[in-house]
Each structure stands twice: as structure tokens, then as C-alpha cells.
Design a protein around this motif. Structure first.
Motif, PDB file in Angstrom:
ATOM      1  N   VAL A  75       0.858  -1.184   0.000  1.00  0.00           N
ATOM      2  CA  VAL A  75       0.000   0.000   0.000  1.00  0.00           C
ATOM      3  C   VAL A  75       0.890   1.227   0.000  1.00  0.00           C
ATOM      4  N   CYS A  76       0.586   2.174  -0.892  1.00  0.00           N
ATOM      5  CA  CYS A  76       1.325   3.441  -0.948  1.00  0.00           C
ATOM      6  C   CYS A  76       0.305   4.567  -0.845  1.00  0.00           C
ATOM      7  N   SER A  77       0.297   5.260   0.270  1.00  0.00           N
ATOM      8  CA  SER A  77      -0.682   6.325   0.499  1.00  0.00           C
ATOM      9  C   SER A  77       0.017   7.606   0.918  1.00  0.00           C
ATOM     10  N   ALA A  78      -0.450   8.717   0.366  1.00  0.00           N
ATOM     11  CA  ALA A  78       0.121  10.011   0.724  1.00  0.00           C
ATOM     12  C   ALA A  78      -0.314  10.474   2.107  1.00  0.00           C
ATOM     13  N   SER A  79      -1.310   9.808   2.694  1.00  0.00           N
ATOM     14  CA  SER A  79      -1.781  10.186   4.030  1.00  0.00           C
ATOM     15  C   SER A  79      -0.729   9.845   5.080  1.00  0.00           C
TER      16      SER A  79
END
Length: 212
Positions: A75-79
């Protein structure tokens, strides 16, 4: 928030119903920002606990990938970690989240999407050639980050983004949602295994490219 208060409103707010004066020094302003961010994150986590649910087909595809020893899942999330951990626990479940091979969040990188750094970092940690990676995204910003990293990108669009030119910006496939389109792991990776990294994916499943 600094930009909002300095450039949009032109002033920092008072606190405690006006009983506490607006911060004047940079240190006071930073303290207020940190407090507001922390409060926003807590409100967000409460909202997620009540409302969040994965889009149809996401969990099924993820489980299929997790159960394949030849596939790495991430998973790659900017959050930020504080915000996204709750989202992942609610939507994926803690047990499934712990099985991820990599999880890169906004705190982990110096540049956020559409910059490709978050995906480049994931590939480096997995020691996988980016050209052998397939990203599932739902936005133009995410698409640009994935393609900038040299990865294939499958877009699952929504009603509000259906009209965006994903193919024109390099998407390898797009579908309204994974479940209804019948997206399964073999339709994504078998063509790559058989014909190399330039192979077309989701043939007969993805939305057709419409010429105008």
C-alpha cells in the motif's frame, strides 16, 4: 494550514471560543497547527470507523495476491501514518494489513503524489523492477505517480472521475470497479509472465479506448 491562515484568511484564529488570543510568534503558530492537525486526525479516524468500506473487489484481489507466494503486495498512500493506519485496519483488517510486503505512507517520503517517489521507494524496498509492478489507483494524481515510476497502472474510476482522460495520461487499463469488471490476478499478471513487461493487461475486461 499555514498557507490557509497566511494567504487565504490572512490571520491565525483565536482559540477556546475567543478566550485565547491568536498566536503571534512562529513557535505559537506551529503549536496551534500541530494541535489542529492532531484534532483533525482524531475526527477523521472516528469518521473512518463509522463510514469506511473497501470498494467492491479490492479485498478479493488483494487476498488472491497475498496468497500467491510469487506476488508482493503493498500500500502506498500520501496520508500520514496516524490517519491511514486506522483506515487500513477498518477496510483491510489488522491481520491482512500485517501481511503486506510493504506499506509506504506520507511520512516516509519527502515528495507526495503526483511525484513518483512513493512508488519508486516501494519498488526499492521490495527489490523489484518497477516495470514488473502493477499499481491499482483511483485518481489522476495517483496515475501520474505510478507512470512516473515506470509502472503499469490500473484505474478504478468513480462517477465523479469517469470523464477524466486516464488513457490519455498513460493508464494501462481502467474499469469502474474491480468486482463488476471481473478483475482477477491472472488477467493482470499472466500476460506479463507470457509476453513480457510490455504486454497488454486485462484484455476483454478493461474499458475500451474511445477515439474522439
Amino acid at each position: 494550514m499555514f498557507y490557509h491562515f497566511r494567504n487565504t484568511t490572512g490571520a491565525f484564529p483565536t482559540a477556546e471560543g475567543g478566550l485565547k488570543a491568536a498566536p503571534e510568534t512562529q513557535e505559537e503558530q506551529q503549536t496551534l497547527i500541530d494541535t489542529l492537525q492532531a484534532h483533525k486526525t482524531e475526527l477523521y479516524k472516528d469518521l473512518i470507523a463509522e463510514k469506511a468500506s473497501p470498494r467492491p473487489g479490492v479485498i478479493e484481489l488483494m487476498d488472491e495476491a497475498i496468497n500467491d507466494p510469487k506476488i508482493a503486495v503493498g500500500v502506498c498512500s500520501a496520508s500520514t501514518k496516524a490517519a491511514v493506519t486506522k483506515v487500513l485496519d477498518v477496510t483491510l483488517g489488522e491481520e491482512r494489513r500485517n501481511k503486506l510486503n510493504v506499506c509506504i505512507l506520507g511520512d516516509d517520503v519527502s515528495k507526495l503524489k503526483p511525484d513518483p517517489l512513493i512508488y519508486v521507494t516501494a519498488a526499492e524496498r521490495l527489490q523489484i523492477d518497477p516495470s514488473r509492478c502493477v499499481v491499482v489507483e483511483d485518481s489522476m494524481v495517483g496515475l501520474k505517480a505510478a507512470k512516473g515510476a515506470g509502472m503499469k497502472c490500473l484505474i478504478t474510476y468513480t462517477k465523479s472521475t469517469a470523464g477524466e482522460d486516464f488513457y490519455g495520461n498513460g493508464a494501462d487499463a481502467k474499469v469502474p470497479e474491480l468486482a463488476s469488471a471481473g478483475v482477477i490476478l491472472s488477467k493482470i499478471f499472466d500476460p506479463i509472465k507470457e509476453n513480457g513487461v510490455d504486454a497488454e493487461i486485462l484484455v476483454g475486461i478493461k474499458d475500451e479506448l474511445v477515439s474522439v
